[in-house]
Design a protein around this motif. Sequence first.
Motif, PDB file in Angstrom:
ATOM      1  N   VAL A  26       0.867  -1.177   0.000  1.00 61.26           N
ATOM      2  CA  VAL A  26       0.000   0.000   0.000  1.00 61.26           C
ATOM      3  C   VAL A  26       0.906   1.229   0.000  1.00 61.26           C
ATOM      4  CG1 VAL A  26      -1.867   1.217   1.170  1.00 61.26           C
ATOM      5  CG2 VAL A  26      -1.752  -1.280   1.270  1.00 61.26           C
ATOM      6  N   ASP A  27       1.307   1.605  -1.204  1.00 64.67           N
ATOM      7  CA  ASP A  27       2.232   2.744  -1.301  1.00 64.67           C
ATOM      8  C   ASP A  27       2.194   3.288  -2.723  1.00 64.67           C
ATOM      9  OD1 ASP A  27       4.150   4.611  -0.614  1.00 64.67           O
ATOM     10  OD2 ASP A  27       5.565   3.145   0.203  1.00 64.67           O
ATOM     11  N   ASP A  28       2.877   4.413  -2.900  1.00 65.77           N
ATOM     12  CA  ASP A  28       2.911   5.100  -4.183  1.00 65.77           C
ATOM     13  C   ASP A  28       3.755   4.312  -5.188  1.00 65.77           C
ATOM     14  OD1 ASP A  28       3.113   6.846  -6.261  1.00 65.77           O
ATOM     15  OD2 ASP A  28       3.941   8.511  -5.080  1.00 65.77           O
ATOM     16  N   LEU A  29       3.153   3.960  -6.302  1.00 65.78           N
ATOM     17  CA  LEU A  29       3.894   3.167  -7.297  1.00 65.78           C
ATOM     18  C   LEU A  29       5.143   3.905  -7.782  1.00 65.78           C
ATOM     19  CD1 LEU A  29       3.562   3.861 -10.666  1.00 65.78           C
ATOM     20  CD2 LEU A  29       1.180   3.505 -10.041  1.00 65.78           C
ATOM     21  N   PHE A  30       5.087   5.235  -7.798  1.00 64.41           N
ATOM     22  CA  PHE A  30       6.236   5.998  -8.293  1.00 64.41           C
ATOM     23  C   PHE A  30       7.432   5.952  -7.330  1.00 64.41           C
ATOM     24  CE2 PHE A  30       2.562   7.806 -10.497  1.00 64.41           C
ATOM     25  CZ  PHE A  30       2.961   7.580 -11.798  1.00 64.41           C
ATOM     26  N   GLU A  31       7.174   5.474  -6.108  1.00 60.75           N
ATOM     27  CA  GLU A  31       8.259   5.247  -5.151  1.00 60.75           C
ATOM     28  C   GLU A  31       8.711   3.778  -5.204  1.00 60.75           C
ATOM     29  OE1 GLU A  31       9.511   7.555  -3.049  1.00 60.75           O
ATOM     30  OE2 GLU A  31       8.141   9.165  -3.649  1.00 60.75           O
ATOM     31  N   VAL A  32       7.725   2.885  -5.278  1.00 57.01           N
ATOM     32  CA  VAL A  32       8.023   1.455  -5.141  1.00 57.01           C
ATOM     33  C   VAL A  32       8.660   0.885  -6.410  1.00 57.01           C
ATOM     34  CG1 VAL A  32       7.037  -0.845  -4.726  1.00 57.01           C
ATOM     35  CG2 VAL A  32       6.157   1.147  -3.462  1.00 57.01           C
ATOM     36  N   ILE A  33       8.121   1.270  -7.566  1.00 58.95           N
ATOM     37  CA  ILE A  33       8.588   0.650  -8.816  1.00 58.95           C
ATOM     38  C   ILE A  33      10.070   0.956  -9.096  1.00 58.95           C
ATOM     39  CG2 ILE A  33       8.186   0.406 -11.315  1.00 58.95           C
ATOM     40  CD1 ILE A  33       6.021  -0.845  -9.408  1.00 58.95           C
ATOM     41  N   PRO A  34      10.523   2.217  -8.945  1.00 59.45           N
ATOM     42  CA  PRO A  34      11.962   2.453  -9.153  1.00 59.45           C
ATOM     43  C   PRO A  34      12.827   1.605  -8.216  1.00 59.45           C
ATOM     44  CG  PRO A  34      10.776   4.534  -9.150  1.00 59.45           C
ATOM     45  CD  PRO A  34       9.788   3.481  -8.725  1.00 59.45           C
ATOM     46  N   ALA A  35      12.378   1.466  -6.959  1.00 55.04           N
ATOM     47  CA  ALA A  35      13.150   0.663  -6.003  1.00 55.04           C
ATOM     48  C   ALA A  35      13.191  -0.802  -6.461  1.00 55.04           C
ATOM     49  CB  ALA A  35      12.525   0.763  -4.608  1.00 55.04           C
ATOM     50  N   LEU A  36      12.083  -1.267  -7.021  1.00 49.64           N
ATOM     51  CA  LEU A  36      12.012  -2.656  -7.471  1.00 49.64           C
ATOM     52  C   LEU A  36      12.895  -2.881  -8.706  1.00 49.64           C
ATOM     53  CD1 LEU A  36      10.572  -5.322  -6.793  1.00 49.64           C
ATOM     54  CD2 LEU A  36       8.681  -4.603  -8.260  1.00 49.64           C
ATOM     55  N   ILE A  37      12.881  -1.901  -9.603  1.00 48.36           N
ATOM     56  CA  ILE A  37      13.749  -2.002 -10.790  1.00 48.36           C
ATOM     57  C   ILE A  37      15.205  -2.096 -10.354  1.00 48.36           C
ATOM     58  CG2 ILE A  37      14.565  -0.789 -12.866  1.00 48.36           C
ATOM     59  CD1 ILE A  37      11.701   0.445 -13.053  1.00 48.36           C
ATOM     60  N   GLU A  38      15.554  -1.268  -9.386  1.00 48.04           N
ATOM     61  CA  GLU A  38      16.945  -1.270  -8.908  1.00 48.04           C
ATOM     62  C   GLU A  38      17.312  -2.590  -8.238  1.00 48.04           C
ATOM     63  OE1 GLU A  38      17.406   2.332  -6.659  1.00 48.04           O
ATOM     64  OE2 GLU A  38      17.483   3.546  -8.495  1.00 48.04           O
ATOM     65  N   GLU A  39      16.354  -3.184  -7.535  1.00 43.78           N
ATOM     66  CA  GLU A  39      16.568  -4.500  -6.917  1.00 43.78           C
ATOM     67  C   GLU A  39      17.052  -5.523  -7.948  1.00 43.78           C
ATOM     68  OE1 GLU A  39      16.262  -6.407  -4.143  1.00 43.78           O
ATOM     69  OE2 GLU A  39      16.015  -4.702  -2.776  1.00 43.78           O
ATOM     70  N   PHE A  40      16.532  -5.390  -9.163  1.00 44.26           N
ATOM     71  CA  PHE A  40      16.884  -6.367 -10.200  1.00 44.26           C
ATOM     72  C   PHE A  40      17.944  -5.825 -11.162  1.00 44.26           C
ATOM     73  CE2 PHE A  40      12.880  -7.984  -8.622  1.00 44.26           C
ATOM     74  CZ  PHE A  40      13.182  -9.324  -8.471  1.00 44.26           C
ATOM     75  N   GLY A  41      18.597  -4.749 -10.738  1.00 48.71           N
ATOM     76  CA  GLY A  41      19.714  -4.230 -11.513  1.00 48.71           C
ATOM     77  C   GLY A  41      19.310  -3.558 -12.811  1.00 48.71           C
ATOM     78  N   GLY A  42      18.052  -3.151 -12.922  1.00 44.64           N
ATOM     79  CA  GLY A  42      17.606  -2.464 -14.130  1.00 44.64           C
ATOM     80  C   GLY A  42      17.867  -0.969 -14.056  1.00 44.64           C
ATOM     81  N   ASP A  43      17.681  -0.314 -15.194  1.00 44.47           N
ATOM     82  CA  ASP A  43      17.844   1.141 -15.233  1.00 44.47           C
ATOM     83  C   ASP A  43      16.489   1.809 -15.051  1.00 44.47           C
ATOM     84  OD1 ASP A  43      20.577   1.068 -15.676  1.00 44.47           O
ATOM     85  OD2 ASP A  43      20.274   0.746 -17.840  1.00 44.47           O
ATOM     86  N   VAL A  44      16.434   2.744 -14.110  1.00 44.85           N
ATOM     87  CA  VAL A  44      15.191   3.484 -13.895  1.00 44.85           C
ATOM     88  C   VAL A  44      15.127   4.622 -14.906  1.00 44.85           C
ATOM     89  CG1 VAL A  44      13.857   4.843 -12.255  1.00 44.85           C
ATOM     90  CG2 VAL A  44      15.228   2.911 -11.450  1.00 44.85           C
ATOM     91  N   PRO A  45      14.101   4.620 -15.765  1.00 48.46           N
ATOM     92  CA  PRO A  45      14.036   5.683 -16.768  1.00 48.46           C
ATOM     93  C   PRO A  45      13.710   7.029 -16.134  1.00 48.46           C
ATOM     94  CG  PRO A  45      12.052   4.330 -16.864  1.00 48.46           C
ATOM     95  CD  PRO A  45      12.962   3.697 -15.858  1.00 48.46           C
ATOM     96  N   ASP A  46      14.108   8.053 -16.812  1.00 52.46           N
ATOM     97  CA  ASP A  46      13.827   9.415 -16.394  1.00 52.46           C
ATOM     98  C   ASP A  46      12.428   9.769 -16.873  1.00 52.46           C
ATOM     99  OD1 ASP A  46      14.929  11.372 -15.017  1.00 52.46           O
ATOM    100  OD2 ASP A  46      16.219  12.163 -16.614  1.00 52.46           O
ATOM    101  N   ILE A  47      11.463   9.854 -15.986  1.00 49.22           N
ATOM    102  CA  ILE A  47      10.114  10.196 -16.463  1.00 49.22           C
ATOM    103  C   ILE A  47       9.661  11.520 -15.878  1.00 49.22           C
ATOM    104  CG2 ILE A  47       9.292   7.868 -16.988  1.00 49.22           C
ATOM    105  CD1 ILE A  47       7.891   7.967 -14.181  1.00 49.22           C
TER     106      ILE A  47
END
Lengths: 322, 264
Positions: free
Chosen positions: A301-322
């Motif tokens: 239960v949280d803001d996707l714009f906070e959680v998703i970048p953290a999750l991408i980083e967990e898997f070593g992905g690049d967080v796009p600049d949006i």
Amino acid sequence: MTVLAVAEHRRGDLRDVSFELVTAGRELADELGSDLAVAVIGGDVEGFVEELNREGVDTIYTVAEGEEFNHGIYAQTIEQLHAELDPAALLLPNSVNGLDYAPAVAEQLDLPLVTDVIALEGSDPVEVTREQYGGKVEITYDIGAEQYVLTVRPAEWPTATAGGEATVETFETDIDEGALGTTVKGFEEVGAGDVDITEAEVLVSIGRGIEEEENIPLIEALADALDATLSSSRPIVDNGWLPQNRQVGQSGKVVTPDVYIAIGISGAVQHVAGMKGSDTIVAINTDPNAPIYDIADYGIVDDLFEVIPALIEEFGGDVPDI
Amino acid sequence: MKILVTVKEVAEVDDEFDISGLDIAESSLEYDLNEWDDYAVEEAVQTSESHDDVEVVTVTVGPERAEETIRMALAKGADRAIRVWDDTLEDAQFLDVETKAELITAVAEEEAPDLVLSGVQAGDDANGATGVAVAEELGFEWAAVVNHLELDADAEIASVRRELEGGIEELTDVELPAVLTIQTGINEPRYASLRGIRQAQRKPLEVNSLEDLGLDAGVVDSPVERTSMYEPESESDATVWEGSPEETAGELAAFLRDKGVVDG
């Protein structure tokens, strides 16, 4: 007294809602102490009878008129059946085709209509329950009439079990062809394309919570990092942000992945119809009361714009600049 | 040619809300143009732009507050608006499908449109029935859940696609005059321009009471009575991960790795 339910079929097959109507119809008939009759109109009525002969059905009326659904034929037939059987309740599917004739039949017969019913109780008067305000509340209504029309939400009642002992009757109708003002020209399947979301093991699915088309690359980056497939709820496709072959739900695809991650999806009934069979459902949504949590196994239960970048980083992905 | 578009101001409920008696507390509601009607208005306006001599009239059943919504439809290109309301409607517990259909039918009989466009459903009460009920009352043809419309005004035929379940569309020809219920996604509703908003202030908006429409108070009578409203009990047995975004993302990542569905 009788409860009359009307089966639904399309392109040669009875739809599941027909067997759910039998269950709901039996439930109501028991409350009223009445019989349950089921009518099937058009198509391979003989073949349909065998399938419709389920526990709880007293009589099946077959009406050999036309092949596919035509609302004019349905409305005229049901009006004639209604005059013949004088049923207390007319029970119809709350499907796209059900809503194409139920209001006309109710209006023509001057009967009260309650649509999208999810529960029934009692007999005098019968109390029905429906959801309003996007499923945030349930409301009960008493129907203070001897006769009425209800449309029943699909997938709310279980399908009736096979092995009925119904009597089968042929019903002859008198169709006024001149009054039929619509002609069905054919059918087309939509949503074909290069990606088949029904084959995916992991679906990353987005809804209104993504807010802007410009934010979609964020979810694409997550799908890349997880080696998952991107899907969505209806509004995203309506807005033209993703093609139709990505749409999960009643009017889109039914999916059953190992993991379904619903991001910014509230979980409207039409969406849930398309993904409730997923093995594990994870919801990310700021509203703890969103209906998606009713079927989710895990939630954030949280803001996707906070959680998703953290999750991408967990898997070593690049967080796009949006 | 005349197109009548039914426009509803719908109530949207805050995430946190209160119930007051048999309705949601006024303080928990916000009002907006019904999403489906936005597409219906757009379809009508696009038709008026691509055909000669098309007048677009909107009809709304609602209190004075709804005029904000109506003006929005005018700003997007509708030519004039009719709003139906009076004390009898104000005092009714709720308006059932039959009542709404009778009110809209009374207006449609005055206006004699060739085409009535209505949203598939309203976002708040979600009956999904008024448009087809109006068609029956008017003696018009109809099609429910339309996601594509081509109009042949000379032949008086609307060729439509009806969006059925499971990604199937039905291709159907509908004789005019007709009522079509419009599904979301049929077009891209425009935003009202500043110029449109200014022009909307000068467009005619007529208010009709029941008496103006030749109806009496009996129109609101309904055998259907609302008896309770409640928040459904949550069926949720979800495990909710708590903590900072980094912590919850970490929990989800660990779960996905455990499940063996992702590498890395």
